[in-house]
Design an enzyme around this catalytic site. Structure first.
Site, mmCIF file in Angstrom:
data_model
loop_
_atom_site.group_PDB
_atom_site.id
_atom_site.type_symbol
_atom_site.label_atom_id
_atom_site.label_comp_id
_atom_site.label_asym_id
_atom_site.label_seq_id
_atom_site.Cartn_x
_atom_site.Cartn_y
_atom_site.Cartn_z
ATOM 1 N N GLY A 32 4.652 7.651 5.338
ATOM 2 C CA GLY A 32 3.597 7.287 6.282
ATOM 3 C C GLY A 32 2.256 7.036 5.630
ATOM 4 O O GLY A 32 1.481 6.224 6.125
ATOM 5 N N PHE A 33 1.992 7.727 4.542
ATOM 6 C CA PHE A 33 0.663 7.601 3.924
ATOM 7 C C PHE A 33 0.772 7.685 2.409
ATOM 8 O O PHE A 33 1.638 8.390 1.888
ATOM 9 C CB PHE A 33 -0.260 8.728 4.415
ATOM 10 C CG PHE A 33 -0.404 8.752 5.915
ATOM 11 C CD1 PHE A 33 -1.346 7.941 6.547
ATOM 12 C CD2 PHE A 33 0.429 9.545 6.687
ATOM 13 C CE1 PHE A 33 -1.463 7.951 7.926
ATOM 14 C CE2 PHE A 33 0.323 9.558 8.072
ATOM 15 C CZ PHE A 33 -0.625 8.749 8.701
ATOM 16 N N GLY A 34 -0.135 6.991 1.733
ATOM 17 C CA GLY A 34 -0.248 7.141 0.296
ATOM 18 C C GLY A 34 -1.058 8.388 -0.035
ATOM 19 O O GLY A 34 -1.692 8.980 0.852
ATOM 20 N N GLY A 35 -1.010 8.794 -1.282
ATOM 21 C CA GLY A 35 -1.867 9.874 -1.753
ATOM 22 C C GLY A 35 -1.500 11.266 -1.293
ATOM 23 O O GLY A 35 -2.318 12.175 -1.349
ATOM 24 N N SER A 72 2.993 0.841 -5.800
ATOM 25 C CA SER A 72 2.985 0.618 -4.359
ATOM 26 C C SER A 72 1.691 -0.079 -3.953
ATOM 27 O O SER A 72 0.597 0.480 -4.109
ATOM 28 C CB SER A 72 3.092 1.948 -3.611
ATOM 29 O OG SER A 72 2.742 1.741 -2.259
ATOM 30 N N GLY A 115 1.595 4.869 -6.039
ATOM 31 C CA GLY A 115 0.459 4.170 -5.439
ATOM 32 C C GLY A 115 -0.838 4.765 -5.918
ATOM 33 O O GLY A 115 -1.518 4.245 -6.798
ATOM 34 N N ASP A 145 9.810 8.194 -4.340
ATOM 35 C CA ASP A 145 8.610 7.599 -3.749
ATOM 36 C C ASP A 145 7.784 8.692 -3.080
ATOM 37 O O ASP A 145 8.268 9.364 -2.165
ATOM 38 C CB ASP A 145 9.074 6.549 -2.720
ATOM 39 C CG ASP A 145 7.932 5.813 -2.057
ATOM 40 O OD1 ASP A 145 6.764 6.007 -2.440
ATOM 41 O OD2 ASP A 145 8.221 5.019 -1.129
ATOM 42 N N GLY A 146 6.540 8.839 -3.543
ATOM 43 C CA GLY A 146 5.628 9.786 -2.909
ATOM 44 C C GLY A 146 5.127 10.841 -3.879
ATOM 45 O O GLY A 146 5.919 11.616 -4.421
ATOM 46 N N GLY A 147 3.844 10.803 -4.162
ATOM 47 C CA GLY A 147 3.248 11.825 -5.021
ATOM 48 C C GLY A 147 3.682 11.735 -6.473
ATOM 49 O O GLY A 147 3.583 12.714 -7.216
ATOM 50 N N ASP A 187 5.214 -1.409 1.277
ATOM 51 C CA ASP A 187 5.472 -0.448 2.346
ATOM 52 C C ASP A 187 5.184 -1.043 3.715
ATOM 53 O O ASP A 187 4.014 -1.229 4.079
ATOM 54 C CB ASP A 187 4.598 0.791 2.133
ATOM 55 C CG ASP A 187 5.076 1.641 0.972
ATOM 56 O OD1 ASP A 187 6.256 2.028 0.976
ATOM 57 O OD2 ASP A 187 4.273 1.897 0.052
ATOM 58 N N MET A 212 12.872 10.209 -0.734
ATOM 59 C CA MET A 212 11.440 10.363 -0.469
ATOM 60 C C MET A 212 10.983 11.735 -0.962
ATOM 61 O O MET A 212 11.599 12.753 -0.646
ATOM 62 C CB MET A 212 11.143 10.245 1.030
ATOM 63 C CG MET A 212 11.305 8.851 1.616
ATOM 64 S SD MET A 212 10.320 7.567 0.819
ATOM 65 C CE MET A 212 8.648 8.169 1.063
ATOM 66 N N HIS A 261 10.098 -1.605 1.414
ATOM 67 C CA HIS A 261 10.456 -0.316 2.012
ATOM 68 C C HIS A 261 10.104 -0.380 3.500
ATOM 69 O O HIS A 261 8.927 -0.416 3.856
ATOM 70 C CB HIS A 261 9.663 0.777 1.271
ATOM 71 C CG HIS A 261 9.895 2.158 1.757
ATOM 72 N ND1 HIS A 261 9.125 3.226 1.335
ATOM 73 C CD2 HIS A 261 10.815 2.688 2.616
ATOM 74 C CE1 HIS A 261 9.553 4.332 1.910
ATOM 75 N NE2 HIS A 261 10.569 4.029 2.702
ATOM 76 N N HIS A 289 6.266 -2.531 -5.073
ATOM 77 C CA HIS A 289 6.785 -1.828 -3.897
ATOM 78 C C HIS A 289 5.901 -2.158 -2.704
ATOM 79 O O HIS A 289 4.674 -2.028 -2.769
ATOM 80 C CB HIS A 289 6.781 -0.325 -4.192
ATOM 81 C CG HIS A 289 7.387 0.528 -3.141
ATOM 82 N ND1 HIS A 289 8.748 0.744 -3.016
ATOM 83 C CD2 HIS A 289 6.804 1.255 -2.153
ATOM 84 C CE1 HIS A 289 8.983 1.569 -2.011
ATOM 85 N NE2 HIS A 289 7.815 1.893 -1.456
ATOM 86 N N MET A 332 9.677 1.243 6.778
ATOM 87 C CA MET A 332 9.515 2.485 7.539
ATOM 88 C C MET A 332 9.298 2.089 8.992
ATOM 89 O O MET A 332 8.189 2.192 9.541
ATOM 90 C CB MET A 332 8.329 3.286 6.975
ATOM 91 C CG MET A 332 8.671 3.935 5.644
ATOM 92 S SD MET A 332 7.206 4.366 4.694
ATOM 93 C CE MET A 332 6.885 2.793 3.933
ATOM 94 N N MET A 343 5.155 -0.429 7.602
ATOM 95 C CA MET A 343 5.143 0.678 8.576
ATOM 96 C C MET A 343 4.824 0.133 9.959
ATOM 97 O O MET A 343 3.970 -0.755 10.091
ATOM 98 C CB MET A 343 4.084 1.712 8.187
ATOM 99 C CG MET A 343 4.242 2.267 6.784
ATOM 100 S SD MET A 343 3.045 3.585 6.470
ATOM 101 C CE MET A 343 3.238 3.792 4.697
HETATM 102 C C1 DX5 Z 1 4.694 6.633 1.601
HETATM 103 C C2 DX5 Z 1 5.047 5.303 0.987
HETATM 104 C C3 DX5 Z 1 4.822 5.274 -0.465
HETATM 105 C C4 DX5 Z 1 3.396 5.451 -0.862
HETATM 106 C C5 DX5 Z 1 3.379 6.207 -2.133
HETATM 107 O O1 DX5 Z 1 4.992 6.604 2.924
HETATM 108 O O2 DX5 Z 1 6.412 4.992 1.198
HETATM 109 O O3 DX5 Z 1 5.383 4.134 -1.087
HETATM 110 O O4 DX5 Z 1 2.684 4.258 -1.033
HETATM 111 O O5 DX5 Z 1 2.088 6.477 -2.435
HETATM 112 P P1 DX5 Z 1 1.625 7.598 -3.428
HETATM 113 O O6 DX5 Z 1 2.200 7.233 -4.783
HETATM 114 O O7 DX5 Z 1 0.160 7.492 -3.350
HETATM 115 O O8 DX5 Z 1 2.188 8.898 -2.923
HETATM 116 ZN ZN ZN Z 2 7.354 3.402 -0.087
#
Ligand code: DX5
Ligand code: ZN
Length: 234
Positions: free
Chosen positions: A155-158, A21, A210, A188-190, A48, A150, A79, A46, A81, A50
């Site tokens: 909304g956020f990475g990490g 990502s 990501g 996607d996510g974590g 994102d 999901m 993606h 990927h 959002m 938003m």
């Molecule tokens: C979250 C995004 C993800 C995000 C994943 O809203 O859709 O694509 O970048 O990031 P990580 O892998 O850091 O959870």
């Molecule tokens: Zn995503």
């Protein structure tokens, strides 16, 4: 036999597609990070998008898709959002998106919207937030090229992986298989070395990551490390 046990039995040989990502990339040297992903064997990138409305964060839009398209031949997994995603379909397709994934929670006319994405020559995907039941996409499975479960609230990475997503992925696998669908099942996510094995065993074949990649000491090697985790288990 539970859905998870049945999926595990079938996980041997299931493909593993890694999609870094770019949300976690360094935008001051985006070209270097894209090249690193390619060199590390990423299957997709990927992206994102938003809008600060569907999710409480703003990222980027058509300009970044266009820029990344010029930097690589890898498929671009976009993606969305955003609310009213259809407003962006034409621009994103022209900018070089390979696939577009919209959120069922933001898409009341899902059948029409997915059809439109395909008319524009892109793969059509639907994403489900953690609280959204799989039933929300059941009627449109024949239209899906990709189903995104999901594993965090978008909304956020990490963010931290939500453990009970594993069972949802197993049920999503069954939904697709029982309909004879060949759609990609993405998570996607974590996603990290610690979480990828269980979602792969549960039936996912495409893994967005990501933070795990871009914060690794050796991001390039981390792409292969994630892939290897799945092979070790199965
Ligand atoms: C979250 C995004 C993800 C995000 C994943 O809203 O859709 O694509 O970048 O990031 P990580 O892998 O850091 O959870
Ligand atoms: Zn995503």
């Amino acid at each position: 036999m539970s859905a998870a046990t049945r999926s595990l039995a079938r996980s041997r040989g299931r493909r593993v597609r890694i999609a870094p990502s770019l949300l976690s990339a360094n935008f001051a040297r985006l070209a270097d990070d894209v090249a690193m992903c390619e060199a590390g064997g990423a299957d997709w990138l990927h992206i994102d998008v938003m809008d600060g409305r569907f999710v409480p964060n703003l990222t980027f839009g058509v300009k970044v898709i266009e820029t990344v398209r010029k930097l690589t031949r890898l498929p671009l997994d976009v993606h969305l959002m955003v609310v009213e995603p259809e407003k962006y379909f034409e621009d994103f397709a022209s900018a070089g998106a390979t696939g577009m994934t919209i959120h069922v929670e933001a898409a009341p006319h899902l059948h029409r919207q997915l059809t439109r994405i395909k008319e524009l020559g892109c793969s059509s995907g639907v994403a489900l937030n953690p609280a959204t039941p799989l039933e929300a996409v059941k009627e449109v499975v024949p239209e899906l090229d990709l189903l995104l479960v999901m594993t965090v609230n978008p909304g956020f990475g990490g963010q931290e992986f939500i453990p009970y997503s594993v069972d949802k992925v197993a049920r999503a696998r069954e939904l697709l298989d029982s309909a004879g669908s060949k759609a990609t099942l993405e998570v996607d996510g974590g996603i990290s070395r610690a979480t990828i094995v269980d979602v792969h065993a549960a039936g996912a074949d495409t893994f967005v990551a990501g933070h795990a990649i871009f914060s690794a000491r050796d991001p390039k090697a981390e792409i292969e490390a994630l892939r290897s985790e799945c092979r070790v288990k199965v």
